[in-house]
Motif scaffolding. Sequence first.
Motif, short mmCIF file in Angstrom:
data_model
loop_
_atom_site.label_atom_id
_atom_site.label_comp_id
_atom_site.label_asym_id
_atom_site.label_seq_id
_atom_site.Cartn_x
_atom_site.Cartn_y
_atom_site.Cartn_z
N GLY A 16 0.81 -1.21 0.00
CA GLY A 16 0.00 0.00 0.00
C GLY A 16 0.84 1.25 0.00
N ALA A 17 1.93 1.24 0.79
CA ALA A 17 2.83 2.41 0.82
C ALA A 17 3.49 2.61 -0.54
CB ALA A 17 3.88 2.22 1.91
N LEU A 18 3.86 1.53 -1.20
CA LEU A 18 4.49 1.65 -2.50
C LEU A 18 3.50 2.17 -3.55
CD1 LEU A 18 6.56 -1.67 -2.50
CD2 LEU A 18 7.38 0.63 -2.00
N ALA A 19 2.29 1.63 -3.54
CA ALA A 19 1.27 2.07 -4.50
C ALA A 19 0.89 3.52 -4.27
CB ALA A 19 0.04 1.17 -4.40
N HIS A 20 0.95 3.96 -3.01
CA HIS A 20 0.61 5.35 -2.68
C HIS A 20 1.62 6.34 -3.28
CE1 HIS A 20 -1.17 8.59 -0.42
NE2 HIS A 20 -0.07 8.82 0.27
N ALA A 21 2.88 5.92 -3.38
CA ALA A 21 3.92 6.70 -4.07
C ALA A 21 4.11 8.10 -3.52
CB ALA A 21 3.63 6.76 -5.58
N ASP A 22 4.16 8.22 -2.21
CA ASP A 22 4.40 9.52 -1.60
C ASP A 22 5.83 9.97 -1.89
OD1 ASP A 22 5.12 11.48 0.71
OD2 ASP A 22 2.95 11.22 0.89
N VAL A 23 6.01 11.27 -2.06
CA VAL A 23 7.33 11.81 -2.42
C VAL A 23 8.37 11.62 -1.32
CG1 VAL A 23 6.34 13.53 -3.97
CG2 VAL A 23 6.77 14.14 -1.58
N ALA A 24 7.90 11.43 -0.07
CA ALA A 24 8.83 11.36 1.06
C ALA A 24 8.69 10.06 1.85
CB ALA A 24 8.63 12.56 1.98
N ALA A 25 8.08 9.04 1.24
CA ALA A 25 7.91 7.76 1.93
C ALA A 25 9.24 7.01 1.99
CB ALA A 25 6.85 6.93 1.22
N ASP A 26 9.34 6.12 2.97
CA ASP A 26 10.58 5.38 3.20
C ASP A 26 10.74 4.16 2.29
OD1 ASP A 26 11.43 6.96 5.56
OD2 ASP A 26 9.65 6.10 6.47
N GLN A 27 9.71 3.33 2.23
CA GLN A 27 9.87 2.04 1.58
C GLN A 27 10.07 2.09 0.06
OE1 GLN A 27 7.53 -1.30 3.66
NE2 GLN A 27 6.65 0.56 4.56
N PRO A 28 9.55 3.09 -0.65
CA PRO A 28 9.89 3.16 -2.07
C PRO A 28 11.39 3.22 -2.34
CG PRO A 28 7.99 4.53 -1.65
CD PRO A 28 8.49 4.07 -0.31
N ALA A 29 12.12 3.97 -1.51
CA ALA A 29 13.58 4.04 -1.70
C ALA A 29 14.21 2.67 -1.49
CB ALA A 29 14.19 5.06 -0.74
N GLY A 30 13.75 1.95 -0.46
CA GLY A 30 14.27 0.61 -0.22
C GLY A 30 13.97 -0.34 -1.36
N ALA A 31 12.76 -0.26 -1.89
CA ALA A 31 12.38 -1.12 -3.01
C ALA A 31 13.22 -0.81 -4.25
CB ALA A 31 10.89 -0.95 -3.32
N LEU A 32 13.45 0.47 -4.50
CA LEU A 32 14.27 0.87 -5.65
C LEU A 32 15.70 0.34 -5.53
CD1 LEU A 32 13.03 4.54 -6.02
CD2 LEU A 32 12.98 2.85 -7.87
N ALA A 33 16.30 0.55 -4.36
CA ALA A 33 17.68 0.14 -4.17
C ALA A 33 17.84 -1.37 -4.25
CB ALA A 33 18.21 0.66 -2.84
#
Length: 286
Positions: A111-128
Amino acid sequence: MYPRSFDYVAPASLDEAYAVLGDDSKVMAGGMSLIPLMKMRLFSPGLVVDIGRIPGLDAIDESGDHIEIGALVRHATTASSDAVKANAAALAVAASLTGDVQVRNRGTTCGALAHADVAADQPAGALACGAVMVAGSAGGSREIAAGDFFVDSLTSALEPNEILTSIRIPKAGPGEGSAYDKLGRRGGHSDYAVAGAAAWVRQSNGSIEAARVAVTGVGTRPQLADGVAQALVGTDGSDAAVKQAAEKAVDGITVLEDLYGSEEYKAHLAKVYVARAVKAALANAG
């Protein structure tokens, strides 16, 4: 403030969910991101599709060469999972720093990834960590590389009729490690990131063979800092090499000023936290 009126359904299966999705619907898993935006009337969907009761989506599986995190896996579960910590430490740490205890026990990683907030934590982890997003719909499923998933502020590559059913992350191999670090809006590690960074590296024979670095909180979306990764490859991973590579943290990224800092300040923070994340990833790689 209260949200505008909307219809609500709680399907018992993914097929039922796919059947009702459309241009004026929003998927809800834990609701920790969607409900506040609806209350502020930034989102006003005509239909909320609550997938929280669908069985089989709340597991973390190890299969073949990857781990898979289902759509209903909570932040707290991602943070505490031995499989995630062993193979995607950056994502585990990012999940542990997401919101407060209530949010971590209710909200979901997907849900956090789909939300795609500009300052969320987990998207950066998923990208890396090189995650692949699995999007399902009535027409089947498709895979979206994390680097293509975050399109803009609160905008992902998901179509209106799709659900992020899981994410897949490659298992860590010899000499590989990842890490995440940030400055939260209330100082320390709490709240959304003023600036944060995740890094993944692979070392061999005393040099860095491959790297991925991502930043969050500084631009219009979480995104890869390709310049840093390119500068790291072939180096010995020394403090001097990491510092030099971190200078490229915002190359090609439009840094946005906000209530928490000027463009210059946020660019500086990005470099600081990129360097910290890379050093921690190298330490985790052994």
